[in-house]
Scaffold this active site. Structure first.
Site, short mmCIF file in Angstrom:
data_model
loop_
_atom_site.label_atom_id
_atom_site.label_comp_id
_atom_site.label_asym_id
_atom_site.label_seq_id
_atom_site.Cartn_x
_atom_site.Cartn_y
_atom_site.Cartn_z
CG ASN A 168 -0.79 8.13 8.27
OD1 ASN A 168 -1.47 7.27 7.74
ND2 ASN A 168 0.45 7.92 8.68
CE LYS A 177 0.46 -3.36 3.28
NZ LYS A 177 -0.54 -2.60 4.11
CB THR A 197 -2.36 -2.44 8.10
OG1 THR A 197 -3.59 -1.98 8.57
CG2 THR A 197 -2.59 -2.86 6.65
CD GLU A 235 1.42 4.99 6.63
OE1 GLU A 235 1.05 5.63 7.62
OE2 GLU A 235 0.64 4.40 5.85
CB THR A 240 -0.98 0.01 1.19
OG1 THR A 240 -0.26 -0.15 2.40
CG2 THR A 240 -2.01 -1.10 1.05
#
Lengths: 409, 409
Positions: free
Chosen positions: B404, B185, B196, B282, B159
């Site tokens: 985000n 991932k 996630t 991230e 993602t």
């Protein structure tokens, strides 16, 4: 849930810790910080019933352990001295000694017994306290005490806060005018369970010490312990309350017919300070309130509200004005509290975005508009009971990263 | 702590999920995402013993509940199909039906029984799955299956990841060459307890299904559940393992003399994928490893390591190359695990910054230099026992906020 309390108090304009009778305060720059005020002192004319709640962190600064032990023995205080710029935490035996010196020096300058003085420190961890400016600053503060000094007091306890946090309210108890004042500091490292936040509440009400402690504990769970900025809990947090009785009411306790009125005013003061702390979280641009209702118990409501307000993904979505309700539901889901996701409704302000655990078609532009405002209220209805709880927090922004990437240097 | 395992395996260059015998894979763009690959498929020639671990979030996507129920009944799989771009979570009864359709369509295209196929979805929450591109993409993927397709597979599950995460290792069991491959991932919403993240491990070893499940659970606790990016736990996380037995070894289980060798190789694969996920959090610029040693138990070590790696204040300090060890000790303090703060030593790489819970005079420039590198290792010695645990994470940066604040839009 069955008892309805009318707001029987008035909020004073520009009220602060010296609004109640018999308190003087000072705040000045002593040289612990480079430029801004770093010594704060509040003194009551007469000994005041006192209560305190303290950080749950296993690593606790000397000021925390010292005050806690002292209040357990004698629940009365006449002065509180605070320094900002240095937390005197993780400083070993020297730190313990310095904390005692800080207290005893203040007591001596004020002519008070040592156990009549509480201390608090906030700032960088792991650096020995610069005792020369600290003690000189305390001496100077004792000379500058005044009723007008409340605003200086509120400024001198700040660290990365962008502004002071103060309030005062008034109500009538036994026909006597009773005033409560409060000042707080917050900003980074704030989390449920007392993170680097300090709050000081003064009142001229007469209150039984045990009742005051119970009230403070209960109120803290519903206010200060419901705010989060970044999930970190500090080594130095505390809330201290002094009630000096100069208002002349009959001592307040659970048997007093106006106890709940006083408690409501006390709660209002605490909630205002807690919200101010949340809104002024490091780098924050707005206050976020998460209301969880329809819960099977208040504990469940509180656990879910805290989980949502603590989610970095929810906080960044609010910052970006992105109506990403899936993150809200996901954060509820990992709270550890039991509920049925398929019954959950979610609102952003008055815009319903999810029903029965699923997304609704809603006006994305209106939701974006709403999220750009301040405060943002997120309401989650579990439809599993009639208990509710509110948690307070702020958005997560670039500035949080900037401030904390270089705090020490 | 008493058993020393030699590394008896070899890491393959450019190894991936199709490195073991009998696996083919594909990855392609079907139109769920705007541009990048969004359908991944891996198929074994023969039914493979299978095991899975799943998110602890109460809000669980249909793929999670469906796979879990299915593996409990029949612990064998022959194919796994994954889509990225849409999580099919919080999508109600329609989402459940779509997940079943996704599985059944794949089974039909491959000529497999329905319970032979597992599914996974990752992406935005609360939006119904676009079934037309999904099903067309799956059909196309079944036609494109190849041994060379492992790299496409690894790309199609991503993602906001900045790069694919793959590995393969080889060892000899019963004189037969055994290969393990893996792809994962991660990125946002990563936290201990399966956030996630998706990971898929393949092997041609013969392994008893119950032993495989036990090994996966144990290894997950020591690897995937020790990483955190932002403290959020997702609705869709899972790790799935397939062991098809084509290597021809005697079935591996705890009684097999080479069980621990196989387990070590399996753990290495998992640890590599977990570290890749942590490093690619991230906005992250580096991997942070927190080693807590000298603990009275592994649980205590793990709890403290996770608390430190989860601290936003520690993560921003590392980003800012600020040797702020006080935040490390404070994060240990609120972990909830018991220890004596006055006995704690802390190192940044090989630079000791605290001893006995207090700061040391250390070379600030050298520490800054070290923190600018990648990875950064923080070692905390509690001096209260001989247990240790490692947790993995990343720094918190401006880019985390940027990514985000506008993920959905």
């Amino acid at each position: 849930m069955s008892l309805i309390i009318q707001q029987t108090f008035t909020v004073l304009e520009k009220g602060t810790v010296t609004a109640p009778q018999g308190y003087k305060a000072a705040g000045l720059h002593a040289g612990i910080k480079k430029k801004r005020k770093d010594i704060a002192l509040i003194v009551s004319e007469v000994p005041a019933a006192a209560a305190g709640v303290f950080t749950t962190n296993l690593v606790r600064a000397a000021c925390v352990t010292q005050n806690e032990a002292q209040l357990k023995e004698v629940p009365y205080l006449q002065a509180i001295v605070i320094n900002s710029g240095n937390a005197n935490a993780c400083t070993g035996a020297q730190g313990e000694a310095d904390a005692l010196t800080m207290r005893n020096h203040t007591a001596q300058e004020l002519g008070l017994p040592e156990h009549g003085v509480a201390i608090a420190s906030t700032g960088v961890i792991g650096v020995q306290m610069p005792m020369v400016p600290l003690l000189a600053g305390i001496s100077q503060a004792t000379e500058e005490l005044s009723v007008a000094g409340g605003e200086d007091f509120a400024q001198a306890i700040l660290t990365t806060d962008t502004g002071s946090k103060e309030i005062a309210v008034q109500l009538t108890v036994d026909g006597r005018l009773v005033t409560l004042g409060g000042a707080a500091k917050g900003s980074g490292m704030i989390h449920p369970n007392m993170a680097t936040m300090l709050a000081f509440v003064t009142t001229d009400a007469a209150v039984e010490p045990a009742a005051l402690q119970t009230l403070l504990r209960r109120t803290t769970d519903q206010t200060y312990n419901r705010i989060t900025v970044d999930g970190d809990t500090s080594t130095n947090d505390m809330v201290l309350v002094m009630a000096n009785g100069l208002a002349g009411n009959a001592p307040l306790g659970e048997q007093h017919p106006q106890w709940e009125e006083f408690a409501a005013a006390f709660r209002y003061v605490s909630e205002k300070l807690a919200k101010d702390i949340a809104r002024d979280g490091e780098g924050a641009t707005k206050l976020i309130e998460v209301i969880v209702q329809g819960a099977a118990s208040e504990r469940i409501a509180s656990q879910i509200a805290k989980s949502i307000i603590g989610s970095s993904l929810v906080k960044t979505a609010v910052y970006g004005a992105d109506a990403n309700w899936g993150r809200i539901l996901a954060a509820a889901g990992y709270s550890g509290a039991p509920f049925d996701p398929a019954r959950v409704d979610i609102w952003l302000g008055s815009i319903q975005v999810a029903e029965g655990g699923m997304g609704l078609l809603f006006d994305e532009e209106a939701a974006k508009e709403y999220l750009l405002g301040d405060p943002v209220t997120i309401t989650v209805d579990l439809h599993q009971g009639d208990h509710a709880a509110t948690a307070y927090g702020c958005d997560l922004t670039y500035d949080y990263v900037r401030i904390n990437a270089s705090y020490r240097t």
